[in-house]
Motif scaffolding. Structure first.
Motif, PDB file in Angstrom:
ATOM      1  N   PRO A   1       0.824  -1.196   0.000  1.00 47.32           N
ATOM      2  CA  PRO A   1       0.000   0.000   0.000  1.00 47.32           C
ATOM      3  C   PRO A   1       0.869   1.261   0.000  1.00 47.32           C
ATOM      4  CG  PRO A   1       0.008  -0.982   2.193  1.00 47.32           C
ATOM      5  CD  PRO A   1       0.770  -1.907   1.293  1.00 47.32           C
ATOM      6  N   GLU A   2       0.241   2.398  -0.266  1.00 49.09           N
ATOM      7  CA  GLU A   2       0.968   3.665  -0.329  1.00 49.09           C
ATOM      8  C   GLU A   2       1.563   4.029   1.038  1.00 49.09           C
ATOM      9  OE1 GLU A   2      -1.850   6.631  -1.609  1.00 49.09           O
ATOM     10  OE2 GLU A   2      -1.629   6.081  -3.714  1.00 49.09           O
ATOM     11  N   ILE A   3       2.714   4.700   0.995  1.00 50.79           N
ATOM     12  CA  ILE A   3       3.261   5.297   2.210  1.00 50.79           C
ATOM     13  C   ILE A   3       2.318   6.428   2.596  1.00 50.79           C
ATOM     14  CG2 ILE A   3       5.194   6.595   3.187  1.00 50.79           C
ATOM     15  CD1 ILE A   3       7.030   5.132   1.169  1.00 50.79           C
ATOM     16  N   ASN A   4       2.036   6.556   3.867  1.00 50.04           N
ATOM     17  CA  ASN A   4       1.150   7.593   4.365  1.00 50.04           C
ATOM     18  C   ASN A   4       1.593   8.959   3.821  1.00 50.04           C
ATOM     19  OD1 ASN A   4       0.212   9.758   6.147  1.00 50.04           O
ATOM     20  ND2 ASN A   4      -0.532   8.120   7.488  1.00 50.04           N
ATOM     21  N   THR A   5       0.671   9.669   3.182  1.00 51.15           N
ATOM     22  CA  THR A   5       0.955  10.973   2.565  1.00 51.15           C
ATOM     23  C   THR A   5       1.556  11.948   3.572  1.00 51.15           C
ATOM     24  OG1 THR A   5      -0.850  10.614   1.013  1.00 51.15           O
ATOM     25  CG2 THR A   5      -0.058  12.871   1.231  1.00 51.15           C
ATOM     26  N   ASP A   6       1.068  11.930   4.810  1.00 53.59           N
ATOM     27  CA  ASP A   6       1.585  12.851   5.829  1.00 53.59           C
ATOM     28  C   ASP A   6       3.071  12.600   6.101  1.00 53.59           C
ATOM     29  OD1 ASP A   6      -0.901  14.058   6.090  1.00 53.59           O
ATOM     30  OD2 ASP A   6      -1.532  12.709   7.710  1.00 53.59           O
ATOM     31  N   ILE A   7       3.483  11.355   6.048  1.00 51.19           N
ATOM     32  CA  ILE A   7       4.907  11.036   6.245  1.00 51.19           C
ATOM     33  C   ILE A   7       5.723  11.617   5.101  1.00 51.19           C
ATOM     34  CG2 ILE A   7       6.594   9.145   6.268  1.00 51.19           C
ATOM     35  CD1 ILE A   7       4.441   7.509   7.801  1.00 51.19           C
ATOM     36  N   LEU A   8       5.250  11.444   3.867  1.00 51.63           N
ATOM     37  CA  LEU A   8       5.984  11.964   2.714  1.00 51.63           C
ATOM     38  C   LEU A   8       6.008  13.494   2.709  1.00 51.63           C
ATOM     39  CD1 LEU A   8       4.824   9.478  -0.065  1.00 51.63           C
ATOM     40  CD2 LEU A   8       6.924   9.440   1.286  1.00 51.63           C
ATOM     41  N   VAL A   9       4.925  14.129   3.132  1.00 47.03           N
ATOM     42  CA  VAL A   9       4.896  15.590   3.242  1.00 47.03           C
ATOM     43  C   VAL A   9       5.983  16.057   4.203  1.00 47.03           C
ATOM     44  CG1 VAL A   9       3.542  17.539   4.159  1.00 47.03           C
ATOM     45  CG2 VAL A   9       2.478  15.905   2.586  1.00 47.03           C
ATOM     46  N   GLU A  10       6.080  15.378   5.338  1.00 50.24           N
ATOM     47  CA  GLU A  10       7.075  15.763   6.341  1.00 50.24           C
ATOM     48  C   GLU A  10       8.504  15.485   5.867  1.00 50.24           C
ATOM     49  OE1 GLU A  10       7.986  14.899  11.056  1.00 50.24           O
ATOM     50  OE2 GLU A  10       5.983  14.507  10.253  1.00 50.24           O
ATOM     51  N   VAL A  11       8.731  14.321   5.276  1.00 48.79           N
ATOM     52  CA  VAL A  11      10.070  13.936   4.832  1.00 48.79           C
ATOM     53  C   VAL A  11      10.571  14.835   3.703  1.00 48.79           C
ATOM     54  CG1 VAL A  11      11.373  12.106   3.668  1.00 48.79           C
ATOM     55  CG2 VAL A  11       9.894  11.539   5.597  1.00 48.79           C
ATOM     56  N   PHE A  12       9.716  15.072   2.701  1.00 44.27           N
ATOM     57  CA  PHE A  12      10.136  15.858   1.538  1.00 44.27           C
ATOM     58  C   PHE A  12       9.864  17.351   1.696  1.00 44.27           C
ATOM     59  CE2 PHE A  12       9.754  11.624  -0.415  1.00 44.27           C
ATOM     60  CZ  PHE A  12      11.008  11.542  -0.982  1.00 44.27           C
ATOM     61  N   GLN A  13       9.107  17.707   2.741  1.00 43.92           N
ATOM     62  CA  GLN A  13       8.763  19.112   2.997  1.00 43.92           C
ATOM     63  C   GLN A  13       8.114  19.748   1.768  1.00 43.92           C
ATOM     64  OE1 GLN A  13      12.129  21.135   4.792  1.00 43.92           O
ATOM     65  NE2 GLN A  13      12.518  19.396   6.136  1.00 43.92           N
ATOM     66  N   LEU A  14       7.146  19.021   1.226  1.00 44.77           N
ATOM     67  CA  LEU A  14       6.393  19.467   0.055  1.00 44.77           C
ATOM     68  C   LEU A  14       4.915  19.544   0.405  1.00 44.77           C
ATOM     69  CD1 LEU A  14       8.082  17.268  -2.690  1.00 44.77           C
ATOM     70  CD2 LEU A  14       8.368  19.732  -2.373  1.00 44.77           C
ATOM     71  N   ASP A  15       4.177  20.296  -0.376  1.00 45.03           N
ATOM     72  CA  ASP A  15       2.742  20.423  -0.208  1.00 45.03           C
ATOM     73  C   ASP A  15       2.083  19.058  -0.395  1.00 45.03           C
ATOM     74  OD1 ASP A  15      -0.058  21.012  -1.759  1.00 45.03           O
ATOM     75  OD2 ASP A  15       0.389  22.582  -0.272  1.00 45.03           O
ATOM     76  N   LYS A  16       1.031  18.821   0.373  1.00 44.95           N
ATOM     77  CA  LYS A  16       0.310  17.536   0.304  1.00 44.95           C
ATOM     78  C   LYS A  16      -0.226  17.263  -1.099  1.00 44.95           C
ATOM     79  CE  LYS A  16      -2.815  14.781   3.053  1.00 44.95           C
ATOM     80  NZ  LYS A  16      -3.412  14.675   4.380  1.00 44.95           N
ATOM     81  N   LYS A  17      -0.629  18.301  -1.849  1.00 47.55           N
ATOM     82  CA  LYS A  17      -1.135  18.121  -3.219  1.00 47.55           C
ATOM     83  C   LYS A  17      -0.031  17.608  -4.133  1.00 47.55           C
ATOM     84  CE  LYS A  17      -4.731  21.629  -2.950  1.00 47.55           C
ATOM     85  NZ  LYS A  17      -5.158  22.956  -3.392  1.00 47.55           N
ATOM     86  N   VAL A  18       1.185  18.077  -3.927  1.00 54.71           N
ATOM     87  CA  VAL A  18       2.311  17.620  -4.737  1.00 54.71           C
ATOM     88  C   VAL A  18       2.581  16.142  -4.472  1.00 54.71           C
ATOM     89  CG1 VAL A  18       4.807  17.904  -5.152  1.00 54.71           C
ATOM     90  CG2 VAL A  18       3.355  19.926  -4.873  1.00 54.71           C
ATOM     91  N   ILE A  19       2.581  15.770  -3.217  1.00 54.35           N
ATOM     92  CA  ILE A  19       2.808  14.360  -2.838  1.00 54.35           C
ATOM     93  C   ILE A  19       1.688  13.483  -3.396  1.00 54.35           C
ATOM     94  CG2 ILE A  19       2.934  12.737  -0.901  1.00 54.35           C
ATOM     95  CD1 ILE A  19       5.450  14.494  -1.191  1.00 54.35           C
ATOM     96  N   SER A  20       0.446  13.903  -3.252  1.00 60.65           N
ATOM     97  CA  SER A  20      -0.687  13.114  -3.769  1.00 60.65           C
ATOM     98  C   SER A  20      -0.592  12.958  -5.279  1.00 60.65           C
ATOM     99  CB  SER A  20      -2.014  13.784  -3.393  1.00 60.65           C
ATOM    100  OG  SER A  20      -2.174  13.760  -1.999  1.00 60.65           O
TER     101      SER A  20
END
Length: 181
Positions: free
Chosen positions: A156-175
């Motif tokens: 399954p996908e890595i939790n979007t909130d984790i990727l937002v925090e790790v990459f310091q990018l907007d949630k829309k960009v990660i999604s």
């Protein structure tokens, strides 16, 4: 095809070995480069050339359309030496912590570049003509970890909130990244 074990293929009975176990033809033919990134890796290992079994090496042809890229990836079990056969390639790798230093070079036909084991690297064709490279790897099974596919395409996908925090990018960009992969 030989049986597989945790350490690779079981060696063939010597009485059944023949010349074709050490032979491959077709590497001179350009590959179809229809991938969105514009590159195609043709890996030759013991599955394609049984005589490579237990020798600790593999080989690849990489075709690039104009502007094509072999994206950020790493080989966890092997170093790579790449030779440009046709065209021009921009290549690079990043060292590991604590420096994260980028080593990059523009290669012409006949130039060679080394990518150490386990380091993130790429190749890009910056020109408006196709390019071809050959790569030798010092592993029978070097593996390939494609970074974007790993991070954004896991199941399954890595939790979007984790990727937002790790990459310091907007949630829309990660999604958006997760939707693409």
């Amino acid at each position: 095809m030989a049986s597989l074990t945790a350490s690779g293929a079981v060696c063939k009975d010597l009485k059944l070995v023949h010349e074709n176990d050490f032979f491959y033809t077709g590497l001179h033919k350009p590959e179809n480069i229809s991938s969105p990134l514009g590159s195609k890796v043709t890996l030759l290992n013991a599955q394609h050339i049984p005589g490579l079994n237990s020798l600790g090496i593999s080989f690849a042809r990489i075709d690039f359309r104009p502007g094509g890229i072999n994206p950020l990836h790493l080989h966890p079990r092997g170093s790579e030496i790449l030779t440009v056969i046709e065209g021009t390639l921009e290549v690079g790798f990043v060292t590991s912590s604590p420096e994260y230093r980028l080593f990059t070079k523009v290669l012409q036909k006949g130039d060679v570049f080394v990518f150490p084991i386990g380091l993130v690297h790429y190749q890009k064709n910056p020109m408006k003509v196709p390019a071809v490279a050959y790569a030798s790897l010092n592993s029978q099974n070097p593996g390939s970890v494609q970074l974007a596919n790993t991070v954004f395409g896991s199941t399954p996908e890595i939790n979007t909130d984790i990727l937002v925090e790790v990459f310091q990018l907007d949630k829309k960009v990660i999604s958006h990244g997760q939707m693409k992969f």
